[in-house]
Motif scaffolding. Structure first.
Motif, PDB file in Angstrom:
ATOM      1  N   ILE A  13      42.497  84.060  59.650  1.00 26.89           N
ATOM      2  CA  ILE A  13      41.445  83.132  60.070  1.00 26.89           C
ATOM      3  C   ILE A  13      40.337  83.792  60.876  1.00 26.89           C
ATOM      4  O   ILE A  13      39.221  83.273  60.964  1.00 26.89           O
ATOM      5  CB  ILE A  13      42.061  81.958  60.868  1.00 26.89           C
ATOM      6  N   GLY A  14      40.633  84.952  61.496  1.00 23.86           N
ATOM      7  CA  GLY A  14      39.602  85.615  62.289  1.00 23.86           C
ATOM      8  C   GLY A  14      39.326  84.899  63.602  1.00 23.86           C
ATOM      9  O   GLY A  14      40.149  84.142  64.112  1.00 23.86           O
ATOM     10  N   ASP A  15      38.141  85.131  64.165  1.00 19.20           N
ATOM     11  CA  ASP A  15      37.752  84.539  65.444  1.00 19.20           C
ATOM     12  C   ASP A  15      37.366  83.080  65.234  1.00 19.20           C
ATOM     13  O   ASP A  15      36.374  82.776  64.566  1.00 19.20           O
ATOM     14  CB  ASP A  15      36.584  85.321  66.044  1.00 19.20           C
ATOM     15  N   VAL A  40      46.008  80.900  50.625  1.00 19.52           N
ATOM     16  CA  VAL A  40      46.807  80.409  51.745  1.00 19.52           C
ATOM     17  C   VAL A  40      46.161  80.930  53.026  1.00 19.52           C
ATOM     18  O   VAL A  40      45.997  82.135  53.220  1.00 19.52           O
ATOM     19  CB  VAL A  40      48.289  80.827  51.639  1.00 19.52           C
ATOM     20  N   ILE A  41      45.755  79.998  53.881  1.00 16.13           N
ATOM     21  CA  ILE A  41      45.100  80.323  55.144  1.00 16.13           C
ATOM     22  C   ILE A  41      46.161  80.395  56.243  1.00 16.13           C
ATOM     23  O   ILE A  41      46.952  79.460  56.419  1.00 16.13           O
ATOM     24  CB  ILE A  41      44.050  79.259  55.501  1.00 16.13           C
ATOM     25  N   PHE A  42      46.172  81.489  56.986  1.00 19.14           N
ATOM     26  CA  PHE A  42      47.142  81.674  58.066  1.00 19.14           C
ATOM     27  C   PHE A  42      46.518  81.139  59.357  1.00 19.14           C
ATOM     28  O   PHE A  42      45.729  81.823  60.019  1.00 19.14           O
ATOM     29  CB  PHE A  42      47.522  83.147  58.189  1.00 19.14           C
ATOM     30  N   GLY A  73      46.876  75.605  42.781  1.00 19.79           N
ATOM     31  CA  GLY A  73      45.849  74.601  42.552  1.00 19.79           C
ATOM     32  C   GLY A  73      45.435  73.874  43.816  1.00 19.79           C
ATOM     33  O   GLY A  73      44.609  72.960  43.773  1.00 19.79           O
ATOM     34  N   LYS A  74      46.012  74.286  44.956  1.00 21.20           N
ATOM     35  CA  LYS A  74      45.686  73.686  46.249  1.00 21.20           C
ATOM     36  C   LYS A  74      45.246  74.775  47.231  1.00 21.20           C
ATOM     37  O   LYS A  74      45.587  75.949  47.072  1.00 21.20           O
ATOM     38  CB  LYS A  74      46.901  72.952  46.836  1.00 21.20           C
ATOM     39  N   VAL A  75      44.520  74.367  48.277  1.00 23.67           N
ATOM     40  CA  VAL A  75      44.212  75.271  49.380  1.00 23.67           C
ATOM     41  C   VAL A  75      45.319  75.093  50.417  1.00 23.67           C
ATOM     42  O   VAL A  75      45.389  74.066  51.095  1.00 23.67           O
ATOM     43  CB  VAL A  75      42.830  74.969  50.001  1.00 23.67           C
ATOM     44  N   ASN A  76      46.196  76.080  50.495  1.00 19.26           N
ATOM     45  CA  ASN A  76      47.356  75.997  51.365  1.00 19.26           C
ATOM     46  C   ASN A  76      47.025  76.500  52.774  1.00 19.26           C
ATOM     47  O   ASN A  76      46.224  77.427  52.948  1.00 19.26           O
ATOM     48  CB  ASN A  76      48.497  76.843  50.797  1.00 19.26           C
ATOM     49  N   VAL A  77      47.639  75.897  53.768  1.00 17.35           N
ATOM     50  CA  VAL A  77      47.509  76.352  55.152  1.00 17.35           C
ATOM     51  C   VAL A  77      48.907  76.558  55.710  1.00 17.35           C
ATOM     52  O   VAL A  77      49.696  75.603  55.789  1.00 17.35           O
ATOM     53  CB  VAL A  77      46.744  75.342  56.026  1.00 17.35           C
ATOM     54  N   LEU A  78      49.232  77.806  56.072  1.00 14.50           N
ATOM     55  CA  LEU A  78      50.529  78.100  56.677  1.00 14.50           C
ATOM     56  C   LEU A  78      50.417  77.889  58.182  1.00 14.50           C
ATOM     57  O   LEU A  78      49.579  78.493  58.850  1.00 14.50           O
ATOM     58  CB  LEU A  78      50.947  79.539  56.388  1.00 14.50           C
ATOM     59  N   ASN A  79      51.254  77.033  58.713  1.00 16.57           N
ATOM     60  CA  ASN A  79      51.238  76.764  60.151  1.00 16.57           C
ATOM     61  C   ASN A  79      51.795  77.958  60.919  1.00 16.57           C
ATOM     62  O   ASN A  79      52.993  78.244  60.870  1.00 16.57           O
ATOM     63  CB  ASN A  79      52.056  75.510  60.464  1.00 16.57           C
ATOM     64  N   CYS A  80      50.904  78.666  61.622  1.00 15.58           N
ATOM     65  CA  CYS A  80      51.296  79.837  62.411  1.00 15.58           C
ATOM     66  C   CYS A  80      51.417  79.510  63.894  1.00 15.58           C
ATOM     67  O   CYS A  80      51.863  80.349  64.679  1.00 15.58           O
ATOM     68  CB  CYS A  80      50.268  80.958  62.219  1.00 15.58           C
ATOM     69  N   SER A 103      47.303  85.255  63.586  1.00 16.93           N
ATOM     70  CA  SER A 103      47.035  85.027  62.164  1.00 16.93           C
ATOM     71  C   SER A 103      47.121  86.332  61.378  1.00 16.93           C
ATOM     72  O   SER A 103      47.751  86.394  60.313  1.00 16.93           O
ATOM     73  CB  SER A 103      45.648  84.401  61.995  1.00 16.93           C
ATOM     74  N   LEU A 104      46.490  87.378  61.897  1.00 18.11           N
ATOM     75  CA  LEU A 104      46.490  88.671  61.210  1.00 18.11           C
ATOM     76  C   LEU A 104      47.897  89.237  61.087  1.00 18.11           C
ATOM     77  O   LEU A 104      48.281  89.747  60.023  1.00 18.11           O
ATOM     78  CB  LEU A 104      45.587  89.653  61.963  1.00 18.11           C
ATOM     79  N   GLU A 105      48.684  89.135  62.150  1.00 15.66           N
ATOM     80  CA  GLU A 105      50.038  89.684  62.119  1.00 15.66           C
ATOM     81  C   GLU A 105      50.913  88.951  61.110  1.00 15.66           C
ATOM     82  O   GLU A 105      51.675  89.590  60.360  1.00 15.66           O
ATOM     83  CB  GLU A 105      50.655  89.624  63.522  1.00 15.66           C
TER      84      GLU A 105
END
Length: 348
Positions: A13-15, A40-42, A73-80, A103-105
């Protein structure tokens, strides 16, 4: 090879106070991109929900707690994380930096474990990510430690590729970092990347000199004569198409760069100023030399426009497509190496 839509693109996700979340949302609001990959967005669904509301995005996230729950087919978000994050657009905040690191780790661990196929990193602030546990100048150095191989910052577009002998090194220290061994190592990384990642069988590479006018026969420094030229001569004698050193001040303005598959600059601004001038908004930062694929946009956090909804997502989108293409090229190259006698049948 995997089907295109099943190539899993992990996104750090970055800053959160920068433009990262905005350019991610804008990239995936075009649902056609889901035909090329599964993102998948972390981060966390709560955090991405804030950005969705703020930027009035129409994306419906698929929240997951485990990568085995990915839905194509979806934009996934992993709960970190479960924290409520206080976003202050444009602010340099060490607490926000900690979320960028988390997020990066997580994303890097997933990349190492082959739970995602490629990694695309949104911009970070190199200052607020620093801590006792995380002490790296940026993404490239961290990934070099985590992933096998020697890393190299490789800025790429369809028509221009620029690698660096030294990257995040103060100008006053550049010369002491450049040695014959470093030149050979970096050229080898670029050469192999052009073959494996960009399907260029016999790459042609130009190298820029260290000093103005490559030293003018020792009048402006002797490093080009003592270190650079002998090393390039040795590499060229091995059969590689390596040329230089070229005077950097006229190399791009004369369009000479168009004659090569890649250019290697001696230091950061020598390569990145012309690269970004010629391709800003379309360029991609690719970390060559690693055993996994990582790309990022060619810009930073852009605090001055964060939260305003005016950020251009073009470079981030290019980073996604470049990562996918390099992943495919590597798979094709592995298949070719495994079946060297396999021929392509063409109609005549």
């Amino acid at each position: 090879m995997k089907r295109a839509e099943n190539i899993v693109v992990g996104i750090s996700i970055g800053d959160l106070n920068g433009i990262g979340a905005e350019i991610i949302l804008k990239t995936f609001e075009d649902a056609r991109i889901l035909e090329f990959c599964t993102p998948v967005i972390f981060a966390s669904v709560k955090t991405m929900g804030f950005f969705k509301k703020h930027f009035e995005s129409q994306i419906n996230f698929n929240g997951i707690n485990d990568l085995n729950q990915l839905v194509h087919g979806k934009v996934n978000v992993l709960n970190c994380w479960n924290d409520v994050v206080n976003i202050s657009f444009g602010k340099n905040d060490i607490k926000i930096g900690a979320f960028a690191v988390k997020s990066l780790e997580r994303a890097t661990k997933a990349l190492k474990n082959e739970q995602i196929d490629v990694l695309v990193t949104a911009p970070i602030n190199k200052h607020n990510i620093q801590s006792e546990a995380f002490n790296f100048p940026g993404h490239t150095d961290y990934l070099a430690e985590q992933l096998d191989g020697e890393s190299l910052m490789f800025m790429v577009t369809d028509s221009l590729r620029v690698g660096l002998l030294t990257d995040h090194v103060p100008v006053k220290d550049v010369v002491e970092h450049i040695s014959s061994d470093l030149i050979e190592k970096k050229i080898d990384i670029v050469y192999k990347s052009l073959q494996k990642d960009f399907n260029i069988r016999k790459p042609k590479i130009a190298v820029l000199g260290i000093n103005p006018h490559t030293g003018d026969n020792g009048v402006i420094g002797n490093e080009d004569d003592v270190v650079m030229r002998p090393t390039l001569k040795k590499i060229k004698e091995s059969g590689k198409l390596i040329f230089g050193p070229y005077a950097a001040d006229s190399f791009f303005g004369s369009n000479n760069y168009k004659n090569f598959d890649a250019i290697i600059a001696s230091y950061h601004d020598q390569g990145l100023i012309p690269f970004k001038t010629l391709s800003f908004g379309q360029g991609v930062n690719f970390t060559a030399g690693l055993n996994r694929v990582r790309t990022s946009p060619d810009h930073g956090t852009a605090y001055e426009i964060a939260g305003k909804g005016v950020a251009d997502e073009s470079s981030f989108k290019e980073a996604v497509f470049t990562a996918i293409q390099i992943f495919k090229n590597r798979a094709d190259n592995e298949n070719l190496m495994a079946n060297p006698l396999k021929k392509t049948h063409r109609k005549i």
